[in-house]
Design a protein around this motif. Structure first.
Motif, PDB file in Angstrom:
ATOM      1  N   GLY A  63       8.582  11.880   6.882  1.00 22.64           N
ATOM      2  CA  GLY A  63       9.069  13.668   6.214  1.00 22.64           C
ATOM      3  C   GLY A  63       7.736  14.157   6.342  1.00 22.64           C
ATOM      4  N   GLY A  64       8.236  15.212   5.607  1.00 18.71           N
ATOM      5  CA  GLY A  64       7.450  16.009   6.031  1.00 18.71           C
ATOM      6  C   GLY A  64       5.894  16.770   6.866  1.00 18.71           C
ATOM      7  N   ALA A  65       4.779  16.862   7.337  1.00 18.14           N
ATOM      8  CA  ALA A  65       4.497  16.514   8.245  1.00 18.14           C
ATOM      9  C   ALA A  65       4.081  15.673   9.269  1.00 18.14           C
ATOM     10  N   GLY A  66       4.814  14.631   8.804  1.00 20.57           N
ATOM     11  CA  GLY A  66       5.085  13.205   9.195  1.00 20.57           C
ATOM     12  C   GLY A  66       3.844  12.182   9.495  1.00 20.57           C
ATOM     13  N   LYS A  67       3.829  11.645   9.690  1.00 18.68           N
ATOM     14  CA  LYS A  67       2.816  10.148   9.724  1.00 18.68           C
ATOM     15  C   LYS A  67       3.038  10.216  11.788  1.00 18.68           C
ATOM     16  N   THR A  68       1.832   9.515  11.905  1.00 22.60           N
ATOM     17  CA  THR A  68       2.225   8.300  13.042  1.00 22.60           C
ATOM     18  C   THR A  68       2.387   6.950  12.560  1.00 22.60           C
ATOM     19  N   VAL A  69       3.046   6.304  13.986  1.00 20.91           N
ATOM     20  CA  VAL A  69       3.209   5.223  13.929  1.00 20.91           C
ATOM     21  C   VAL A  69       1.564   4.053  13.504  1.00 20.91           C
ATOM     22  N   GLU A  70       0.399   4.860  13.864  1.00 22.56           N
ATOM     23  CA  GLU A  70      -1.173   4.192  13.949  1.00 22.56           C
ATOM     24  C   GLU A  70      -0.753   4.217  11.844  1.00 22.56           C
ATOM     25  N   GLU A  71      -0.811   5.528  11.620  1.00 19.32           N
ATOM     26  CA  GLU A  71      -1.121   5.787  10.695  1.00 19.32           C
ATOM     27  C   GLU A  71       0.256   5.263   9.339  1.00 19.32           C
ATOM     28  N   VAL A  72       1.141   4.859  10.058  1.00 17.34           N
ATOM     29  CA  VAL A  72       1.912   4.151   9.142  1.00 17.34           C
ATOM     30  C   VAL A  72       2.102   2.547   8.867  1.00 17.34           C
ATOM     31  N   LYS A  73       1.323   2.008  10.168  1.00 17.09           N
ATOM     32  CA  LYS A  73       0.703   0.910  10.225  1.00 17.09           C
ATOM     33  C   LYS A  73      -0.481   0.673   9.172  1.00 17.09           C
ATOM     34  N   GLU A  74      -1.186   1.438   9.136  1.00 17.17           N
ATOM     35  CA  GLU A  74      -2.537   1.108   8.276  1.00 17.17           C
ATOM     36  C   GLU A  74      -2.222   1.298   7.022  1.00 17.17           C
ATOM     37  N   GLN A  75      -0.805   2.302   6.227  1.00 17.54           N
ATOM     38  CA  GLN A  75      -0.479   2.503   5.092  1.00 17.54           C
ATOM     39  C   GLN A  75       0.201   0.827   4.684  1.00 17.54           C
ATOM     40  N   PHE A  76       1.134   0.125   5.333  1.00 17.98           N
ATOM     41  CA  PHE A  76       0.775  -0.672   5.144  1.00 17.98           C
ATOM     42  C   PHE A  76       0.377  -1.854   5.006  1.00 17.98           C
ATOM     43  N   ASP A  77      -0.718  -2.217   5.508  1.00 18.65           N
ATOM     44  CA  ASP A  77      -1.652  -2.697   5.489  1.00 18.65           C
ATOM     45  C   ASP A  77      -2.579  -3.126   4.230  1.00 18.65           C
ATOM     46  N   LYS A  78      -2.980  -1.464   3.884  1.00 14.15           N
ATOM     47  CA  LYS A  78      -3.025  -1.328   2.412  1.00 14.15           C
ATOM     48  C   LYS A  78      -1.963  -1.484   1.166  1.00 14.15           C
ATOM     49  N   LEU A  79      -0.680  -1.228   1.477  1.00 10.63           N
ATOM     50  CA  LEU A  79      -0.035  -2.232   0.977  1.00 10.63           C
ATOM     51  C   LEU A  79       0.232  -3.176   0.671  1.00 10.63           C
ATOM     52  N   GLU A  80       0.418  -4.059   1.533  1.00 16.87           N
ATOM     53  CA  GLU A  80      -0.033  -6.001   1.746  1.00 16.87           C
ATOM     54  C   GLU A  80      -1.133  -6.482   0.861  1.00 16.87           C
ATOM     55  N   LYS A  81      -2.155  -5.496   1.398  1.00 18.11           N
ATOM     56  CA  LYS A  81      -4.014  -5.859   0.485  1.00 18.11           C
ATOM     57  C   LYS A  81      -3.344  -5.620  -1.127  1.00 18.11           C
ATOM     58  N   ASP A  82      -2.585  -4.531  -1.427  1.00 18.80           N
ATOM     59  CA  ASP A  82      -2.793  -4.600  -2.779  1.00 18.80           C
ATOM     60  C   ASP A  82      -1.923  -5.461  -3.836  1.00 18.80           C
ATOM     61  N   ILE A 123      -2.129  -8.167  -6.348  1.00 16.52           N
ATOM     62  CA  ILE A 123      -1.467  -7.839  -7.494  1.00 16.52           C
ATOM     63  C   ILE A 123      -0.886  -9.852  -7.680  1.00 16.52           C
ATOM     64  N   GLU A 124      -0.550 -10.086  -6.419  1.00 17.06           N
ATOM     65  CA  GLU A 124       0.006 -11.352  -6.749  1.00 17.06           C
ATOM     66  C   GLU A 124      -1.414 -12.206  -6.507  1.00 17.06           C
ATOM     67  N   ASP A 125      -2.108 -12.672  -6.772  1.00 15.44           N
ATOM     68  CA  ASP A 125      -3.889 -12.858  -6.701  1.00 15.44           C
ATOM     69  C   ASP A 125      -3.970 -12.821  -8.221  1.00 15.44           C
ATOM     70  N   GLY A 126      -3.366 -11.637  -9.486  1.00 17.01           N
ATOM     71  CA  GLY A 126      -4.164 -11.332 -10.095  1.00 17.01           C
ATOM     72  C   GLY A 126      -5.084 -10.755 -10.107  1.00 17.01           C
ATOM     73  N   ASN A 127      -5.816 -10.162  -9.595  1.00 16.94           N
ATOM     74  CA  ASN A 127      -6.811  -9.414  -8.817  1.00 16.94           C
ATOM     75  C   ASN A 127      -6.895  -8.242  -9.039  1.00 16.94           C
ATOM     76  N   TYR A 128      -5.937  -7.375  -9.073  1.00 14.49           N
ATOM     77  CA  TYR A 128      -5.646  -6.022  -9.205  1.00 14.49           C
ATOM     78  C   TYR A 128      -6.010  -5.099 -10.241  1.00 14.49           C
ATOM     79  N   LYS A 129      -6.573  -3.958 -10.553  1.00 16.70           N
ATOM     80  CA  LYS A 129      -7.137  -3.272 -11.078  1.00 16.70           C
ATOM     81  C   LYS A 129      -6.413  -1.677 -10.920  1.00 16.70           C
ATOM     82  N   ALA A 130      -5.640  -1.574 -12.042  1.00 16.83           N
ATOM     83  CA  ALA A 130      -4.624  -0.818 -11.858  1.00 16.83           C
ATOM     84  C   ALA A 130      -5.975   1.066 -12.232  1.00 16.83           C
ATOM     85  N   GLU A 131      -5.649   1.669 -11.803  1.00 12.49           N
ATOM     86  CA  GLU A 131      -6.741   2.830 -12.153  1.00 12.49           C
ATOM     87  C   GLU A 131      -5.464   4.053 -13.211  1.00 12.49           C
TER      88      GLU A 131
END
Length: 89
Positions: free
Chosen positions: A57-76, A80-88
């Motif tokens: 929605g909004g201005a929308g995102k390209t498929v590439e931007e969505v895939k990049e966001q998914f990759d970042k989410l997966e890494k986060d 978290i699962e590995d116990g290596n995530y520090k909350a900002e």
């Protein structure tokens, strides 16, 4: 008659990708769309990613931007699962 073409490749050039900014609302829509897309499309297909990009929605995102966001989410999630995530804070 023969011609010779010489091509020079700059191996020091780097690809730069502009950073995509996401609003809180776009992130919320993104997370819901990831789940909803599975109701209609197989994960990872072109139709799946097109659906998610459209639903942000909004201005929308390209498929590439969505895939990049998914990759970042997966890494986060992995951090978290590995116990290596520090909350900002």
């Amino acid at each position: 008659m023969s011609s010779t073409i010489s091509v020079s490749i700059d191996k020091t050039a780097t690809k730069t990708t502009p950073v995509s900014t996401w609003t809180n609302k776009q992130n919320q829509n993104f997370e819901v769309a990831l789940s909803d897309a599975m109701k209609f499309h197989d994960f990872g297909t072109v139709d799946y990613w097109n659906y998610v990009a459209k639903e942000v929605g909004g201005a929308g995102k390209t498929v590439e931007e969505v895939k990049e966001q998914f990759d970042k989410l997966e890494k986060d999630v992995k951090k978290i699962e590995d116990g290596n995530y520090k909350a900002e804070v």
